[in-house]
Design an enzyme around this catalytic site. Structure first.
Site, PDB file in Angstrom:
ATOM      1  N   GLU A  73     -35.573 -28.538  38.930  1.00 17.81           N
ATOM      2  CA  GLU A  73     -35.786 -27.403  39.838  1.00 17.81           C
ATOM      3  C   GLU A  73     -37.261 -27.046  39.755  1.00 17.81           C
ATOM      4  OE1 GLU A  73     -33.650 -26.430  41.861  1.00 17.81           O
ATOM      5  OE2 GLU A  73     -31.705 -27.039  41.047  1.00 17.81           O
ATOM      6  N   CYS A 102     -39.624 -19.102  42.457  1.00 22.09           N
ATOM      7  CA  CYS A 102     -39.749 -20.415  43.089  1.00 22.09           C
ATOM      8  C   CYS A 102     -39.374 -20.331  44.561  1.00 22.09           C
ATOM      9  CB  CYS A 102     -38.893 -21.449  42.366  1.00 22.09           C
ATOM     10  SG  CYS A 102     -37.198 -20.946  42.101  1.00 22.09           S
TER      11      CYS A 102
END
Length: 516
Positions: A268, A302
């Site tokens: 990720e 993110c």
């Protein structure tokens, strides 16, 4: 925030001046002479506490414990594993307030976001409890008479979890709680920038593990340097799965090393997320989604909104709307719920933001608002900034990169929504994306196979704020991994196809004859 208030939640979480580096879920230990991390709050610059650094000997001891724990844990029926996770979720409910405050104070996100992060942990526990009764495989019809075929899923083993500072506790729970009901055990290396939040999680969880008299090593924590612990983890064949959250640079290293030993990785990584505003956008609806996406967590998600792609017909109106909204932002201690924006994680992040703004201006970008480092009363840590708005073009090198800070680039497009989608897709990252439109045709183009190339694609909501029920992750330089909901649990298990012959003959598949 007063010193007394800080000590209140630290004491509730059993955080002392110096914490040990390793926890097996029940026992704390670690090297006394390998150095330590000192955790300073970006809120006020004060030292919160320290965590010792683990040695390789500590790591080896922990792995041995985890292997023994796995042998016990995988033999428990999945619903019984789910019951333990249910109790952990309830224990997190008890400690939600102090843990949320610690997350906010150590990382710098708003108190509401800190509490929300703990709520994510609670929610994923609830999700995992239900999942513990649904780890299902398929049955298939065999071409051979008196044969039955089916598939089942088994735990993969020891799961290494490497997390980043921006979500210092939630990402661990996404991985560890799903892995736990799958029958895996987990070893967590948290970010050295927010280690006390990790220590607090294990202090809370210990109560459940001890009450149930579980063996050590089902959930493990190790705090240490990347060369000594991080590199050792990703190289270790005893960890068949590594889940890593962080920068694309870090993820490429993890993918290379884990792939080199034919292990699995869930990556990720970075995002360069865009919101598209078509000429048919409802701007009143879009405004809070844009602003929160860009400045929430001080731009350190993110899924933070980095680029705003605006149709030329509404460009000036949107720019004026954003300048007005940004002018009203309240910046200060995240523990004061009247503030919208807290600090960046440290002064290195502040410098990275300033460097990015200078690079954008050098390449022809125009700063529309903000970007200054804030000084004076309440800003003594040097980590507070005014979120920035910059007019730019998608081709700029700095726009193509992810800067982990509250910088919003305004990009103009003309023509159809497909032109905007091309701009959105025209970066290396592919995590989250969004379009605001009241035109069904535009929204469906955005969601089509030729539309957004991101792992997350939203209509009439922003890029951040994903729910745990859906699979989380992205494509391209974002790594391709998926965590949390949907069928992400399959990444933590190994698939096995089984064929059972209950007849008295042994026919071969594909009609092959082999008589002896």
């Amino acid at each position: 925030m007063s010193e007394k208030t800080s000590l209140d939640f630290l004491k509730q979480l059993n955080i002392g001046d110096v914490s040990q580096a390793v926890c097996t879920g029940q026992e704390w230990y670690g090297s006394q002479d390998n150095g330590q991390y000192d955790s300073y709050s970006p809120v006020d610059g004060k030292k919160i506490g320290s965590v010792r650094k683990a040695s390789k000997a500590d790591y080896e001891k922990l792995i041995t414990t985890a292997e023994h724990g796995f042998d016990h844990w995988r033999r428990l029926p999945a619903p019984k594993r789910g019951e333990i996770v249910r109790q952990i979720g309830n224990k997190l409910r008890e400690y939600k307030d102090p843990l949320g405050k610690l997350v906010a104070y150590e990382m710098g996100k708003s108190l509401q976001e800190g509490l929300g992060e703990v709520q994510e942990m609670i929610d994923i526990c609830d999700f995992a409890v239900g999942l513990s009764r649904q780890l299902h495989g398929l049955t298939m019809h065999s071409e051979r008479p008196n044969h039955r075929m089916y598939e089942q899923w088994h735990p993969v083993g020891l799961v290494g979890i490497i997390s980043a500072f921006n979500f210092p506790v939630a990402v661990w729970s996404w991985n560890s709680m799903i892995a736990a009901v799958c029958g895996d055990v987990s070893i967590w290396k948290p970010s050295e920038k927010a280690p006390l939040s990790a220590v607090a999680c294990f202090n809370v969880m210990q109560e459940v593990l001890k009450e149930n008299q579980l063996p050590e090593g089902i959930f493990s924590l190790i705090v240490g340097d990347v060369p000594e612990i991080g590199e050792t983890m990703i190289s270790d064949r005893r960890l068949p799965l590594i889940s890593a959250t962080g920068s694309t640079r870090m993820g490429k290293r993890v993918g290379e090393v884990v792939g080199g030993r034919l292990g699995r990785s869930i990556l990720e990584l970075g995002g360069n997320n865009a919101i598209i505003l078509t000429e048919n956008a409802d701007l009143k609806l879009a405004a809070p989604g844009i602003v929160f996406g860009a400045v929430g967590t001080c731009g350190q998600r993110c899924t933070s909104t980095r680029r705003l792609i605006i149709h030329e017909s509404i460009y000036d109106k949107v720019k004026d709307m954003l300048v007005k909204a940004y002018s009203g932002l309240k910046i200060g201690s995240p523990l004061d719920e009247s503030n919208h924006v807290g600090p960046l994680i440290d002064t290195d992040a502040v410098k990275a933001m300033q460097d990015a703004i200078q690079a954008a201006e050098k390449n022809g970008g125009t700063k529309v608002f903000g970007g200054d480092v804030l000084e004076g009363d309440g800003y003594e840590s040097g980590c507070y900034v005014m979120p920035a708005i910059i007019e730019a073009s998608n081709e700029m090198e700095i726009v193509q990169e992810e800067t982990f800070a509250p910088i919003l680039y305004l990009l103009k497009y003309s023509g159809s929504v497909n032109n905007a989608i091309a701009l959105q897709n025209g970066v290396k990252q592919g995590l989250s994306s969004s379009v605001f439109t009241t035109d069904m045709r535009e929204s469906e183009q955005f969601l089509a196979a030729w539309g957004s190339d991101c792992g997350i694609a939203n209509v009439n909501i922003g890029t951040s704020g994903a729910e745990i029920g859906g699979a989380f992750g992205g494509e391209k330089d974002t790594g391709g991994g998926r965590e949390s909901g949907s069928d992400s649990w399959k990444a933590y298990m190994r698939r096995q196809t089984n064929t059972i012959n209950f007849g008295s003959e042994l026919p071969l598949a594909q009609g092959i004859k082999f008589d002896i």
